[in-house]
Write a protein that holds these residues in place. Structure first.
Motif, short mmCIF file in Angstrom:
data_model
loop_
_atom_site.label_atom_id
_atom_site.label_comp_id
_atom_site.label_asym_id
_atom_site.label_seq_id
_atom_site.Cartn_x
_atom_site.Cartn_y
_atom_site.Cartn_z
N UNK A 38 -35.59 -30.32 15.94
CA UNK A 38 -34.80 -29.39 15.12
C UNK A 38 -35.38 -27.97 15.19
N UNK A 39 -34.52 -26.99 14.86
CA UNK A 39 -34.96 -25.59 14.90
C UNK A 39 -34.02 -24.70 14.11
N UNK A 40 -33.99 -23.41 14.49
CA UNK A 40 -33.10 -22.47 13.81
C UNK A 40 -32.46 -21.50 14.81
N UNK A 73 -23.91 -22.37 17.61
CA UNK A 73 -24.67 -23.59 17.35
C UNK A 73 -26.09 -23.51 17.92
N UNK A 74 -26.39 -22.46 18.66
CA UNK A 74 -27.69 -22.34 19.29
C UNK A 74 -27.85 -23.42 20.36
N UNK A 75 -29.06 -23.87 20.53
CA UNK A 75 -29.28 -25.00 21.44
C UNK A 75 -28.64 -26.25 20.83
N UNK A 116 -31.05 -26.50 17.61
CA UNK A 116 -32.26 -27.20 18.08
C UNK A 116 -33.29 -26.21 18.62
N UNK A 117 -34.55 -26.56 18.42
CA UNK A 117 -35.62 -25.73 18.99
C UNK A 117 -35.90 -26.12 20.44
N UNK A 118 -35.68 -27.39 20.78
CA UNK A 118 -35.84 -27.84 22.16
C UNK A 118 -34.94 -29.06 22.39
N UNK A 157 -27.90 -19.24 12.04
CA UNK A 157 -28.55 -20.04 11.00
C UNK A 157 -29.43 -19.16 10.13
N UNK A 158 -29.65 -19.61 8.90
CA UNK A 158 -30.52 -18.89 7.98
C UNK A 158 -31.89 -19.51 7.87
N UNK A 159 -32.11 -20.62 8.62
CA UNK A 159 -33.41 -21.29 8.58
C UNK A 159 -33.33 -22.60 9.34
N UNK A 160 -34.47 -23.21 9.60
CA UNK A 160 -34.47 -24.46 10.37
C UNK A 160 -33.77 -25.59 9.62
N UNK A 161 -32.95 -26.31 10.31
CA UNK A 161 -32.27 -27.50 9.82
C UNK A 161 -31.53 -28.13 11.01
N UNK A 162 -30.88 -29.25 10.79
CA UNK A 162 -30.06 -29.87 11.83
C UNK A 162 -28.61 -29.83 11.40
N UNK A 163 -27.77 -29.23 12.26
CA UNK A 163 -26.33 -29.26 12.04
C UNK A 163 -25.78 -30.47 12.80
#
Length: 260
Positions: A222-224, A183-185, A202-204, A228-234
């Protein structure tokens, strides 16, 4: 031989003696039949106060008048004191009533303000919003793909350019804020109704664990990050804080009045 006490050159007869002699003279004149002609002057002379008696009577009269004035003055002062005391009591009672009315008004005002705050808080607690303003769902719930370890999408993706503000969808407490593997950040919030919401890639992050959030509070950008294949919000809705307890996020948001 009988002796009588001379009055003396400088000694006047007493009032009693003078009065007695006058009465004796009146009796003698009455016996001789001439009372009608001489009685009146004799009586008038008897009734006239001697110089000595006149001074005493004047002193008594002046003393009585002075006592009357002093008593009247004392009565007036007492009446004035009683009036002042009654006025002071009335003013004190009026002040007490005014203070009581003021306190009552303040208490009523505070009660109304408290009720308004409580009502607003309840409204906010029951309010839900979309996690991203003016966005749309780009990947639906349970979409199938090899991109996810479970084989299907456990949440929904909202279209969001890099750095788009992400909001808490409702009121709750942050229970996770940091790296979340694939899920990243990510941020996980325990909602006030006992459910959980997750925000990933999230980017931050702008919140910390234990922090209370309200509907619409910005919690991240939001971030990537992560898988992920690109920036969006999960976004996920869960019955518990951990992976695998996901429920349909579209139905969840719509049940809380959010148009998705």
């Amino acid at each position: 031989m009988a002796f009588t006490r001379a009055t003396g050159k400088h000694r006047r007869p007493s009032r009693t003696a003078r009065t007695t002699r006058n009465l004796a003279g009146i009796a003698t004149l009455a016996a001789s039949g001439v009372v009608a002609t001489v009685a009146s002057p004799a009586l008038a002379a008897a009734e006239e106060p001697a110089p000595h008696d006149t001074g005493l009577h004047q002193a008594v009269a002046i003393g009585d008048a002075l006592a009357d004035r002093v008593e009247a003055q004392a009565d007036a002062q007492q009446a004035a004191a009683e009036t002042a005391a009654a006025q002071a009591r009335a003013e004190a009672e009026a002040k007490r009533l005014a203070e009581a009315a003021k306190k009552k008004a303040e208490a009523e005002r505070e009660a109304k303000e408290r009720a308004a705050r409580d009502a607003e808080r309840k409204r906010l607690l029951a309010t839900f919003v979309a996690p991203v303003d003016g966005s749309y769902v780009s990947t639906p719930y349970k979409a199938s793909s090899g991109l996810w370890s479970s084989g299907s999408h456990t949440g929904i993706d909202f279209h969001a350019a890099y750095g788009t503000p992400v909001h808490a969808v409702g009121a709750g407490t942050v229970v996770e804020a940091g790296w979340g593997g694939a899920y990243g950040n990510n941020v996980v919030i325990k909602m006030n109704d006992g459910t959980y919401t997750q925000y990933g890639h999230l980017s931050s992050i702008g919140v910390t664990v234990g922090q209370t959030v309200m509907p619409g509070d910005q919690i991240a950008l939001s971030g990537n990050t992560g898988n992920t294949t690109g920036p969006h919000l999960h976004f996920e809705a869960r019955t518990g804080p951990d992976y695998g307890s996901d429920i349909d996020p579209i139905a969840y948001l719509r049940a809380h009045g959010v148009t998705v």
